[in-house]
Design a protein around this motif. Structure first.
Motif, PDB file in Angstrom:
ATOM      1  N   GLU A  24       9.254  21.368  -0.249  1.00  9.91           N
ATOM      2  CA  GLU A  24      10.595  21.521   0.754  1.00  9.91           C
ATOM      3  C   GLU A  24      11.036  20.314   0.500  1.00  9.91           C
ATOM      4  O   GLU A  24      12.502  20.103   0.473  1.00  9.91           O
ATOM      5  N   ARG A  25      10.709  19.167   0.667  1.00  9.28           N
ATOM      6  CA  ARG A  25      11.025  17.846   0.465  1.00  9.28           C
ATOM      7  C   ARG A  25      11.828  17.665  -0.665  1.00  9.28           C
ATOM      8  O   ARG A  25      12.928  17.414  -0.941  1.00  9.28           O
ATOM      9  N   GLU A  26      11.158  18.108  -1.832  1.00 12.83           N
ATOM     10  CA  GLU A  26      11.808  17.974  -3.429  1.00 12.83           C
ATOM     11  C   GLU A  26      13.075  18.717  -3.448  1.00 12.83           C
ATOM     12  O   GLU A  26      14.097  18.343  -4.087  1.00 12.83           O
ATOM     13  N   ARG A  27      13.193  20.010  -2.806  1.00 17.12           N
ATOM     14  CA  ARG A  27      14.444  20.691  -2.798  1.00 17.12           C
ATOM     15  C   ARG A  27      15.588  19.876  -2.252  1.00 17.12           C
ATOM     16  O   ARG A  27      16.690  19.681  -2.709  1.00 17.12           O
ATOM     17  N   LEU A  28      15.173  19.233  -0.951  1.00 15.47           N
ATOM     18  CA  LEU A  28      16.353  18.675  -0.494  1.00 15.47           C
ATOM     19  C   LEU A  28      16.760  17.401  -1.147  1.00 15.47           C
ATOM     20  O   LEU A  28      17.777  17.102  -1.591  1.00 15.47           O
ATOM     21  N   TRP A  29      15.680  16.662  -1.713  1.00 13.90           N
ATOM     22  CA  TRP A  29      15.975  15.713  -2.563  1.00 13.90           C
ATOM     23  C   TRP A  29      16.580  15.833  -4.026  1.00 13.90           C
ATOM     24  O   TRP A  29      17.549  15.119  -4.306  1.00 13.90           O
ATOM     25  N   ALA A  30      16.224  16.785  -4.331  1.00 12.06           N
ATOM     26  CA  ALA A  30      17.093  17.253  -5.777  1.00 12.06           C
ATOM     27  C   ALA A  30      18.415  17.409  -5.662  1.00 12.06           C
ATOM     28  O   ALA A  30      19.138  17.079  -6.400  1.00 12.06           O
ATOM     29  N   PRO A  44       0.932  -1.327  -0.059  1.00  8.70           N
ATOM     30  CA  PRO A  44       0.144  -0.027   0.040  1.00  8.70           C
ATOM     31  C   PRO A  44       0.955   1.156   0.131  1.00  8.70           C
ATOM     32  O   PRO A  44       1.985   1.207   0.522  1.00  8.70           O
ATOM     33  N   ASN A  45       0.401   2.194  -0.679  1.00  9.47           N
ATOM     34  CA  ASN A  45       1.248   3.368  -0.753  1.00  9.47           C
ATOM     35  C   ASN A  45       1.221   4.201   0.478  1.00  9.47           C
ATOM     36  O   ASN A  45       0.077   4.767   0.762  1.00  9.47           O
ATOM     37  N   PRO A  46       2.429   4.503   1.138  1.00  8.84           N
ATOM     38  CA  PRO A  46       2.392   5.205   2.414  1.00  8.84           C
ATOM     39  C   PRO A  46       2.610   6.747   1.860  1.00  8.84           C
ATOM     40  O   PRO A  46       3.595   7.157   1.884  1.00  8.84           O
ATOM     41  N   ALA A  47       1.513   7.257   1.433  1.00  9.88           N
ATOM     42  CA  ALA A  47       1.565   8.396   0.845  1.00  9.88           C
ATOM     43  C   ALA A  47       1.952   9.631   1.272  1.00  9.88           C
ATOM     44  O   ALA A  47       2.414  10.793   0.882  1.00  9.88           O
ATOM     45  N   ARG A  48       1.922   9.843   2.814  1.00 12.24           N
ATOM     46  CA  ARG A  48       2.423  10.989   3.521  1.00 12.24           C
ATOM     47  C   ARG A  48       3.784  10.759   3.999  1.00 12.24           C
ATOM     48  O   ARG A  48       4.191   9.734   4.634  1.00 12.24           O
ATOM     49  N   VAL A  49       4.634  11.759   3.570  1.00 13.01           N
ATOM     50  CA  VAL A  49       6.124  11.317   3.926  1.00 13.01           C
ATOM     51  C   VAL A  49       6.672  12.791   4.268  1.00 13.01           C
ATOM     52  O   VAL A  49       6.263  13.782   4.213  1.00 13.01           O
ATOM     53  N   VAL A  50       7.529  12.605   5.416  1.00 13.33           N
ATOM     54  CA  VAL A  50       7.922  13.771   6.149  1.00 13.33           C
ATOM     55  C   VAL A  50       9.445  13.548   6.052  1.00 13.33           C
ATOM     56  O   VAL A  50       9.910  12.514   6.367  1.00 13.33           O
ATOM     57  N   THR A  51      10.378  14.841   6.048  1.00  9.68           N
ATOM     58  CA  THR A  51      11.648  14.672   6.133  1.00  9.68           C
ATOM     59  C   THR A  51      12.291  15.211   7.225  1.00  9.68           C
ATOM     60  O   THR A  51      11.952  16.498   7.456  1.00  9.68           O
TER      61      THR A  51
END
Lengths: 466, 466
Positions: B310-316, B207-214
Motif C-alpha cells: 500500500e505504501r509503495e503504491r502511494l510513493w510510486a 540503526p534502520n527504523p525498519a517498520r514504517v507506516v504512512t
C-alpha cells in the motif's frame, strides 16, 4: 555612520583588564589587553572592528569566558570585545520552531524560555547555567544531549556576524533546508572567533520531549561500555544521552547518587530516554526494552529513575564531577578527546596504563555515546608538570592512532594549538589559513588561536620582537 | 608520481562530448568540452587536476549528471571529469555506524547495502536510483526523509577531496563529534564542485527504523497544510516525511493512488512514521495519535497504509510526479524553493495567483515539513517563455519576501546563478568568492557556477572574447 561608544562601555582599569584576561582554562595572556569594550549592539561591534581594522589592533571576542582552551584569552594585547551585554532573546517563533538570540544570552536562559512555550533547544554544555550562545556557537558546543540531538552546529540556521573590517553580514537563513551558496554558517560555527564576531543567531527549536527517564547501568569493566551501547543500538533504541563514568569518577560520586554501588562495579553508564508528554506508553515500553538490553549485555545492575528528583540527584552528581575532581588536587586539566565508539575500551585502558606509568591521576568521564571522553589530569606540585605534559601528548597521539579527534566540544584555542599537527596535515592547515587570510588579512580577529605557533606570531606581529 | 591515465579513460569523440555536456536540467553548454576523462582512482583525479592546473584548463566534475540546475554542465569547455567509475563502497563499519564510499556509488545502492546490515542512510533524493553520493554531497541533497533525519550534510563525517592544484586532502573525521579547526567538510558539502573534487566520503549511518507506516490526509484547502503540521508538532510527533501535493498534482495522481479522493479535497499531506522493528507498539500508538491530530486539525479524510505494498503504491505515485508533469507540456522547469512552514499557505496561494496572471501552469508538490516546495512551470511554445521567466522571477522575489531561500536541495548551478543577488547581499557573495579565490585562484574548478555572471566571465577567461 559609526555610533559613538558610551564612555562607560570602555574599561581600562587594571582590575577589569585582569578580569577579562583569562577564561575557565589554564591559558595565560602574555600581556594584559589595552582595553575591554563592553558592547551593547551590532552597530557598536561594527564600530569597534572598523576602528581596530583601521589601526591594526588585535581584537579578542569574548562572551561568558567559560571556555576550556583559552579561546577568549587575549594573546596579543589589544581589545577584549565583551559581548555579555548583548543578552536579549529577540524572539521565539513557535510556528516556525526558531528563536533569534543575541550572543550574550545564557544557554540555560534560552532553555527555560523556549521550554515555557513547549519547545526545546537541545545543546547543553555542562556550563549551561553560565555559558552563552555566542561562546557555544564559537566552539560548536555539545553536551550530554548531543548524542541524541546533535551539537550546536545542527541548530544554527542563520547568523549575523561582524567581519574583521567592521562590515555586518547576514548569512544562512531561517529555514532548516537551504543550499544557496557556500555554507558560511557552518564555517563560522566553531571558528572560535577567528573569522567573525557573532552578533545574532537564529536557532532551530524542536518540540519539547518533556517526559524523560534515566537508566543507570553498573558494569564490571570499562570494556563493557561499548558493547552495552551496541546492544541498545541493535534494538533500535536511540537515547538522548549516554554518559560514562570510569572507575575513578564512579568512586567520587559513590556517596552522592542515592543508591548503593556494588564494589565490583568498575564503570557506570547513564542512559536517558525521552518522549512527548502524551507518548508515555511508548516511553515505558522503550524503557523496559533498554533495561533488558543492558542486562543482556552483562550489566551487574540496572537502576531506573523515572521521577525528576531521582534524575536530578544523578545528574547533579554527574555535573559536579568537574568541580569534585578539582578538589582532589591543586591542578587539573581536562581534555575532551573523541574516539570511535568501538575504541572506548581501548582508550580507557590506555588512560589507566598511562596514569600508572606517569604517576599522574587520569580520571575520565563523558559522553560515551559519541565516544567523547573528558580525560582529566590531576597533579599537585610543579615538578609533576613534565609528566603531565608527557601524559597529555601520549593521550593525543593515542587518540589519533585510534582514528579519533583532539576535541569534541571545547575547541582548539591556545592550549591545543601545539597539537593540531597531530591530527591535520600541513596541507589541510594551510587550506584553513587561506580562509583566515582571505577574510581577515591583517589577522586582527582573535589572533594566536587554533593554528600552531600563532600565539608567538601574533605577539611578534602586533608588538615587534617582544 | 602521477599515474599515466589509460588511453581508454579519455573520450574525445563527438558523441561522448555531447553526452557529457548536459545534465537533467535545461542548462546548455556554450561549447562542447574538449575531453571527457573517466577517472578510476584518487590518483587519477589528482593527475588530471595537476595537469589542468599547470595548463589552466577548466575542469567540470561530474557524477551521475542527475542535477537540476546545470551544476555538471561544462560552461567553459575544457575537461569533464567523470567520476562514475569510482563506484565502490569501500567499507561498512556497523560497530562505528559508518560507511566509506566513492563518489560514483549510486545512492540507492548504498541504501540497500547498509539496510542489509540493519543500518540506515537517510538522504533520499527523488533520483536515488540513479544519482550518486558524489553529486549528493556536491549539492547537499535532501529528499522526503530530510524532514525527520536532515540532509546529506548531516551525514558526512569526513571527505577526501582533490583540490584545484591536484593536492589530495583528508578533511573531517570518522567520529560524529569533532571541533578541530574549521569545518572544511561543511564547506565542501554543497559547494557544487567549485572548491574541490570529492574522491571519498565517510558517512554516518543510523540503526534502520525498519517498520514504517504512512498516513494520507486529504484537506479542503492548501491553507490547511501548515496547521496540520502544527497539530502534529504540538503533540510531539516527529514524522520522518511530510510531503505535500497541491490541487494540480493531486489531480494527476487521483487515479493512481488506489483509493478514492473526494472532489472537495484540494491538497494532500502524506505523513510517514517509523520505528525499530521491535518497537511496533510505540509506532501503533503514534500512528493513532497522528491520525487523531490530523482529524482534529480539520482533515476531510485520513487514510492509513501499514502494509508495504500500500505504501509503495502511494510513493510510486509521488515519485512519478516529476515525470507525470513532464508529459503535460513540451517544457517543464522545476524550482525547489523553501519558505518558513508558516508561510506554506501564502506560497501556494501566490503560485495559484501567478499561474492565473501569467497563464503558465504552476503545479507544486514537495517536502511540506521543511517548507521545501517544488514549484513547476509547464509550457508548450517558445512565445510563452517570457511569461515563464516572469513567473519564475516573481516566485523567487516572493520566496525571499516570505523570508525563504532559493534552493532547498538542487543547488544554484548555472540556472539559479542570476538570482543569487535576490537572496544574498553583494558583501556576502564577495565573502564566498574570497574563499573560492583562496582555494582555486585560477578558477579552473567548475567555472561558471553559483555566482552571477560567472558563466560569461568563465568563457571570457578561458577563451578570450568569444
Amino acid at each position: 555612520m559609526s555610533p559613538r561608544l558610551p564612555v562607560e562601555a570602555i574599561l581600562t582599569d587594571i582590575d577589569s583588564l585582569e578580569r577579562y584576561a583569562h577564561d575557565a582554562s589554564e591559558a595565560v595572556a602574555p600581556m594584559p589587553p589595552s582595553a575591554v569594550v563592553r558592547v551593547a549592539s551590532t552597530a557598536e561591534v561594527s564600530a569597534v572592528m572598523e576602528a581596530a581594522h583601521a589601526h591594526r589592533v588585535p581584537v579578542t571576542p569574548r562572551a561568558a569566558g567559560t571556555g576550556r582552551v583559552g579561546g577568549a584569552v587575549p594573546m596579543a594585547g589589544g581589545i577584549v570585545l565583551a559581548l555579555e551585554r548583548m543578552n536579549s532573546i529577540r524572539g521565539i517563533e513557535a510556528g516556525d520552531s526558531l528563536a533569534v538570540v543575541e550572543p550574550g544570552v545564557v544557554t540555560g536562559e534560552l532553555h527555560r524560555a523556549v521550554e515555557s512555550e513547549g519547545l526545546f533547544y537541545p545543546p547543553d554544555p555542562n556550563s549551561w547555567e553560565s555559558c552563552t550562545l555566542g561562546g557555544n556557537i564559537a566552539t560548536n558546543a555539545g553536551g550530554p544531549r548531543a548524542f541524541g540531538y546533535g551539537v550546536t552546529r545542527d541548530y544554527v540556521l542563520g547568523l549575523e556576524a561582524v567581519m574583521a573590517d567592521g562590515s555586518v553580514m547576514q548569512v544562512g537563513r531561517r529555514t532548516r533546508k537551504g543550499v544557496t551558496g557556500y555554507d558560511l554558517v557552518g564555517l563560522l560555527v566553531g571558528s572560535e572567533g577567528t573569522l567573525g564576531v557573532i552578533t545574532e543567531a537564529t536557532v532551530r527549536l524542536l518540540p519539547n520531549p518533556a517526559r524523560v527517564v534515566t537508566l543507570v547501568a553498573l558494569v564490571a569493566s570499562e570494556a563493557d561500555i561499548a558493547p552495552s551501547l551496541a546492544a541498545l543500538r541493535a534494538r533500535g533504541i536511540r537515547p538522548r544521552c549516554a554518559e560514562l563514568l570510569d572507575a575513578h569518577t564512579l568512586g567520587l560520586v559513590r556517596l552522592k547518587v542515592g543508591f548503593a554501588i556494588p564494589e565490583s562495579a568498575r564503570a557506570l553508564l547513564l542512559i536517558e530516554l525521552d518522549a512527548a508528554p502524551d507518548a508515555s506508553d511508548r516511553l515505558d515500553a522503550e524503557l523496559e526494552r533498554a533495561g533488558n538490553a543492558l542486562v543482556d549485555a552483562g550489566a551487574l545492575e540496572v537502576l531506573v529513575a523515572t521521577q525528576s528528583h531521582e534524575r536530578e540527584r544523578l545528574w547533579a552528581a554527574r555535573r559536579e564531577l568537574s568541580w569534585a575532581l578539582r578538589t582532589l588536587a591543586k591542578n587539573k586539566l581536562s581534555e575532551d578527546v573523541v574516539v570511535p565508539v568501538t575504541e572506548l575500551g581501548a582508550l580507557l585502558e590506555f588512560c589507566t596504563a598511562t596514569a600508572e606509568r606517569t604517576k599522574i591521576r587520569m580520571p575520565a568521564y563523558g559522553h560515551a555515546g559519541d565516544g567523547n571522553v573528558h580525560v582529566n589530569f590531576l597533579w599537585d606540585t610543579e615538578d609533576e608538570r613534565p609528566r603531565v605534559e608527557e601524559a597529555i601528548e601520549a593521550l593525543f597521539e593515542r587518540v589519533i592512532a585510534l582514528r579519533g579527534t583532539l576535541s569534541g566540544e571545547h575547541g582548539i584555542g591556545v592550549l591545543k594549538a601545539p597539537y593540531l599537527g597531530l591530527e591535520q596535515s600541513d596541507a589541510v592547515v594551510a587550506l584553513e589559513k587561506r580562509i583566515k587570510d582571505a577574510w581577515d588579512p591583517a589577522g586582527i580577529l582573535n589572533p594566536g588561536k587554533i593554528f600552531p605557533g600563532e600565539a608567538t606570531r601574533a605577539l611578534h606581529n602586533f608588538h615587534g620582537a617582544c
